[in-house]
Scaffold this active site. Structure first.
Site, PDB file in Angstrom:
ATOM      1  N   GLU A 171       0.843  -1.198   0.000  1.00 45.25           N
ATOM      2  CA  GLU A 171       0.000   0.000   0.000  1.00 45.25           C
ATOM      3  C   GLU A 171       0.876   1.246   0.000  1.00 45.25           C
ATOM      4  O   GLU A 171       1.887   1.310   0.704  1.00 45.25           O
ATOM      5  CB  GLU A 171      -0.914   0.026   1.228  1.00 45.25           C
ATOM      6  CG  GLU A 171      -1.779   1.281   1.316  1.00 45.25           C
ATOM      7  CD  GLU A 171      -2.661   1.301   2.558  1.00 45.25           C
ATOM      8  OE1 GLU A 171      -3.597   0.474   2.605  1.00 45.25           O
ATOM      9  OE2 GLU A 171      -2.392   2.101   3.475  1.00 45.25           O
ATOM     10  N   PHE A 186       0.659   5.860  -0.379  1.00 45.78           N
ATOM     11  CA  PHE A 186      -0.201   7.038  -0.349  1.00 45.78           C
ATOM     12  C   PHE A 186       0.448   8.140  -1.187  1.00 45.78           C
ATOM     13  O   PHE A 186       1.679   8.164  -1.333  1.00 45.78           O
ATOM     14  CB  PHE A 186      -0.426   7.532   1.089  1.00 45.78           C
ATOM     15  CG  PHE A 186       0.811   8.077   1.756  1.00 45.78           C
ATOM     16  CD1 PHE A 186       1.165   9.413   1.646  1.00 45.78           C
ATOM     17  CD2 PHE A 186       1.637   7.235   2.502  1.00 45.78           C
ATOM     18  CE1 PHE A 186       2.306   9.906   2.259  1.00 45.78           C
ATOM     19  CE2 PHE A 186       2.783   7.727   3.122  1.00 45.78           C
ATOM     20  CZ  PHE A 186       3.116   9.067   2.994  1.00 45.78           C
TER      21      PHE A 186
END
Length: 599
Positions: free
Chosen positions: A53, A55
């Site tokens: 993941e 961002f």
């Protein structure tokens, strides 16, 4: 000092959206595959599969360097990568760009997060349409966080108040084009104290069309295993992918578990408390903990898929895979394709940018810049806010709250979600005096000239080193005081400052020619280059100021419309300036405070 990036005003590696689209279609326009197929295959084959993941960083340089880092990490061969979505669509363009680039440039399958809270139906439609056009086949459908303490907050669109609304809408509009994931909470959702009801909501999301579940972070594997078993007993049979978040620093770990209300085994907290002064040991412990959690879930619960929240960091993720023998120790990782907008640098030196992440004043070149555990500060529920901060009606009431925070009489402010660090004791009295003069401090540090890295108050980093600090202050000040203050600060050649207000007016004594990264915390350690975890510069200040003023608005929303407290906080947010001041002579620890308190 890390000098491998040549900075220029032109920033040739930063491209506009139109130029990005040119390169996107130039390299490839192929679609990714549905990741549910990979998830199910890994479970069928009984082998560990992992995904990452990311961002979107807050700065242009951070984003460009993340693209470069993504190229190296793609050679770790994750099954897919995901990219988070900012509240209200605030990172719409960057999230889409990151997913599209990962697919087209590096051949990665992508999972785009999409939240629906504070999103008009039109924004949701645009996001889904653009995702499909970019070849993105996977959506993590989330409610997202409404403004914290939302008693007086009104949703912008009644179509989307819960994640299930988004799941149903995607299935209605796009049938089975998208693979849809939803969030699961092993310890229960923070806004749903009834765990049985929370489980019911989860099953409803699956029944509405979700293909898999991705869990929130946790640090107790047994809790996750028991929760998965309950899911199965309730008839939830879609794959469940545990989310694993390595510990980057002790401070960010504490902030995250408090924000998400995550339980941590007593043994883990005891271990971390014993080494919290050694950032290197904390990071190493975080890697070992993540490895042990994955092994426990794999061996004892037959869980094969894991989603690693990288926080845009490279080293910890790689070490976890090496420890699990999923990536060869010492294997060279080089980007196969070089992004046309990424700066060229030595990857091993780039890790120094974020070896010791430091929130909003870390190195803005770092791909991890802007990771303040996904939270600019702290806003709590209306009842808790009233209990802690009262119902201020005068500016003096607000000023007294800042003083109470410095004195330890309250343990947080909207911009400060933890009690003050021990080093503040050295400047405690002077901070109180500064606040009484109308300078409401939200961040500060004293000057330090060569303290041991093992010092109980100022130490950080590996043992055997020495650490240094320049004194700096960050505070809010009234529009009636700002001009006199800036004139006074300009008279001292050792002081640099940045100042801005909610409207975007900007003042500084740093010329464009002199603009540089001003290291205000640095360390010298055996066998390492100088490490600079805290840097003050225009880019980081401007990236932070939007969050800083947004917190005035969120605090304002704690109170009933047109109440005295609501009007006061609205007025202050509109009139006050945010100012950051650094005294660059770190061998003179008192000079900054002398200037601030002079007549």
């Amino acid at each position: 000092m890390c000098t491998d990036l040549l900075l220029s005003n032109k920033k040739p590696w930063i491209f506009s959206a139109s130029v990005f689209l040119f390169f996107f279609f130039f390299f490839s326009s192929s679609a990714s595959m549905k990741i549910i197929e990979k998830i199910e295959q890994a479970q069928k084959d009984k082998h560990i599969a992992y995904s990452f993941e990311y961002f979107p960083p807050k700065t242009e340089l951070g984003f460009a360097n993340l693209i470069d880092r993504l190229g190296r990490m793609s050679q770790l061969e994750p099954e897919f990568i995901s990219c988070t979505w900012g509240a209200g669509g605030s990172t719409h363009d960057r999230t889409l760009e990151l997913c599209s680039t990962a697919q087209s440039l590096y051949g990665l399958d992508t999972l785009m997060h999409l939240t629906c809270t504070n999103m008009e139906k039109e924004k949701v439609d645009i996001a889904l349409k653009q995702a499909k056009e970019a070849g993105i086949r996977n959506i993590l459908a989330l409610r997202g966080d409404p403004p914290r303490g939302h008693e007086y907050w009104t949703p912008v669109d009644s179509h989307f108040t819960h994640a299930i609304d988004l799941v149903k809408y995607i299935r209605q509009e796009y049938k089975d084009y998208f693979c849809i994931g939803v969030a699961g909470y092993p310890e229960g959702h923070i806004d749903c104290p009834d765990k049985e009801q929370d489980m019911t909501y989860l099953k409803e999301k699956v029944d509405a069309g979700a293909d898999f579940i991705m869990t929130q972070l946790f640090y107790d594997s047994d809790i996750c295993i028991a929760w998965i078993q309950k899911c199965r007993e309730r008839g939830i049979h879609v794959p469940i992918v545990p989310g694993i978040m390595p510990i980057p620093t002790y401070q960010s770990f504490r902030r995250m578990i408090n924000l998400c209300n995550v339980k941590v085994p007593a043994k883990v907290m005891q271990d971390l408390d014993a080494i919290k002064g050694d950032d290197q040991k904390v990071k190493e412990y975080g890697v070992k903990l993540a490895v042990s959690m994955i092994q426990h879930l794999y061996l004892d619960a037959d869980i094969c898929n894991f989603h690693i929240s990288t926080l845009n960091l490279e080293r910890s993720t790689r070490l976890i895979l090496e420890a699990l023998h999923l990536h060869t120790v010492g294997k060279s990782v080089k980007a196969g394709k070089v992004s046309p907008w990424a700066p060229i640098h030595d990857p091993s030196r780039a890790e120094l940018w974020d070896e010791f992440p430091n929130g909003r004043y870390g190195d803005s070149r770092s791909p991890a810049y802007g990771e303040v555990t996904h939270s600019a500060g702290q806003i709590i529920s209306t009842s808790q806010a009233t209990l802690k901060w009262g119902q201020p009606e005068l500016e003096k009431d607000i000023q007294n709250l800042f003083i109470k925070y410095i004195r330890g009489e309250i343990n947080s402010l909207p911009w400060c979600d933890e009690s003050l660090g021990t080093e503040t004791g050295a400047i405690y009295q002077r901070l109180c005096e500064i606040i009484e003069r109308g300078y409401w401090t939200v961040s500060s540090q004293p000057a330090v000239n060569g303290a041991s890295s093992q010092d109980n108050v100022y130490g950080w980093g590996p043992k055997g080193g020495y650490v240094y600090q320049k004194a700096f202050l960050e505070f809010f000040v009234s529009d009636t005081q700002i001009e006199e203050l800036l004139v006074r600060l300009t008279k001292d050649d050792s002081i640099t400052f940045y100042a801005t207000n909610q409207k975007g007016d900007f003042r500084t004594n740093v010329s464009d020619a002199d603009e540089a990264q001003n290291a205000v915390t640095w360390g010298v350690f055996p066998g390492k280059e100088i490490i600079q975890p805290t840097i003050i510069e225009k880019a980081s200040f401007e990236a932070w100021k939007d969050d800083a003023f947004e917190l005035w608005k969120e605090w304002e929303e704690q109170y009933a419309p047109n109440s005295k407290s609501q009007k006061l906080l609205c007025d202050i947010g509109q009139r006050y300036w945010l100012v950051n001041v650094v005294h660059n002579d770190f061998q003179q620890p008192d000079l900054l405070f002398d200037v601030m308190l002079s007549k």
